[in-house]
Each structure stands twice: as structure tokens, then as C-alpha cells.
Design a protein around this motif. Structure first.
Motif, mmCIF file in Angstrom:
data_model
loop_
_atom_site.group_PDB
_atom_site.id
_atom_site.type_symbol
_atom_site.label_atom_id
_atom_site.label_comp_id
_atom_site.label_asym_id
_atom_site.label_seq_id
_atom_site.Cartn_x
_atom_site.Cartn_y
_atom_site.Cartn_z
ATOM 1 N N UNK A 59 -5.154 -0.790 -10.638
ATOM 2 C CA UNK A 59 -3.868 -0.738 -9.811
ATOM 3 C C UNK A 59 -3.429 0.495 -9.731
ATOM 4 N N UNK A 60 -3.439 0.837 -8.234
ATOM 5 C CA UNK A 60 -2.851 2.166 -7.931
ATOM 6 C C UNK A 60 -1.279 2.275 -7.801
ATOM 7 N N UNK A 61 -1.080 3.474 -8.244
ATOM 8 C CA UNK A 61 0.657 3.442 -8.370
ATOM 9 C C UNK A 61 1.110 3.073 -6.914
ATOM 10 N N UNK A 62 2.431 2.586 -7.116
ATOM 11 C CA UNK A 62 3.106 2.116 -5.807
ATOM 12 C C UNK A 62 3.234 3.065 -4.725
ATOM 13 N N UNK A 63 3.641 4.508 -5.147
ATOM 14 C CA UNK A 63 3.830 5.606 -4.516
ATOM 15 C C UNK A 63 2.481 5.742 -3.454
ATOM 16 N N UNK A 64 1.331 5.790 -4.335
ATOM 17 C CA UNK A 64 0.127 6.155 -3.699
ATOM 18 C C UNK A 64 -0.279 5.020 -2.619
ATOM 19 N N UNK A 65 -0.088 3.763 -2.886
ATOM 20 C CA UNK A 65 -0.194 2.720 -1.879
ATOM 21 C C UNK A 65 0.554 2.724 -0.796
ATOM 22 N N UNK A 66 1.866 3.028 -0.890
ATOM 23 C CA UNK A 66 2.890 3.393 0.064
ATOM 24 C C UNK A 66 2.290 4.360 1.168
ATOM 25 N N UNK A 67 1.739 5.486 0.578
ATOM 26 C CA UNK A 67 1.441 6.428 1.432
ATOM 27 C C UNK A 67 0.195 6.358 2.067
#
Length: 126
Positions: A59-67
């Protein structure tokens, strides 16, 4: 006696217009450069960082997914600068400059943090 006052008022109006135009140019330049760089980071640099993690099923960090999903929103910056300059009133140059600097300062920091989190997540998975 009315001549110096008229000249002063006319000069003040010219200075205010020049300051407003300088604010527009500075705001557009900073938000435009920020939009280009953040788009470059999101479209060219981020996918190779995300690829190995997605291939491994991590799983990618949520901040990375948001970006990764919203980096193109930075292109609203130049539009907001023009709107602020057009409808900003007497301080429109200052408002346009501040709005133009926001994508560079906040968006750039957000982009770098989002990409570093992806790198840290890869290092933690190893």
C-alpha cells in the motif's frame, strides 16, 4: 495650487496600476512555474517510484496516493491569480502575488513530501 494635487493623484494612479500589473506578472510567473514543476513531478518522476510498490502489492501512503490523483489541480493557481487580479479591488496586485506564491510554496512542499513518503515506504518494505 490645484495642479500639484492633480499631478499627484495622476501619479498615484499610475503607480497603483503598475503595482497591480507587477503583482499579476509575479503571481502568474510563480504559479505557472510551480504548476509546470509539480506536473513534471507527478507525471514523470512519481510513476517509477510507485511502480515497484504497486507490483509488490504494498500500500502506498495516503499522501502519495492523493498527490498522484490530484497533482493537476495545481493548474487552478494561474486561473485564481487572474481572477484575484481582476476582482481584487485596490490591493489586487498584492492579492494576486500572494495567491501566485501559494502553489509554489505549499504545492511544492506537498509534492516533495508525497514523493519522499513513497521512497520511505519502499525502503521500509525491503
Amino acid at each position: 495650487m490645484s495642479r500639484p494635487r492633480a499631478r499627484t493623484a495622476r501619479t498615484a494612479g499610475n503607480v497603483q496600476r503598475a503595482g497591480g500589473l507587477a503583482g499579476l506578472i509575479l503571481g502568474l510567473a510563480s504559479s505557472g512555474v510551480a504548476a509546470l514543476l509539480i506536473t513534471l513531478m507527478g507525471a514523470v518522476i512519481l510513476p517509477p517510484l510507485m511502480g515497484p510498490m504497486q507490483a509488490a502489492g504494498a500500500a502506498l501512503p495516503w499522501l502519495t496516493r492523493a498527490f498522484a490523483g490530484g497533482y493537476l489541480l495545481v493548474w487552478l493557481g494561474p486561473l485564481l491569480v487572474v481572477l484575484a487580479w481582476r476582482f481584487g479591488g485596490p490591493l489586487r496586485g498584492v492579492v494576486a502575488t500572494l495567491i501566485g506564491l501559494a502553489p509554489m510554496l505549499l504545492g511544492g512542499a506537498f509534492a516533495v513530501l508525497a514523493m519522499y513518503l513513497a521512497v520511505f515506504a519502499q525502503a521500509a518494505a525491503i
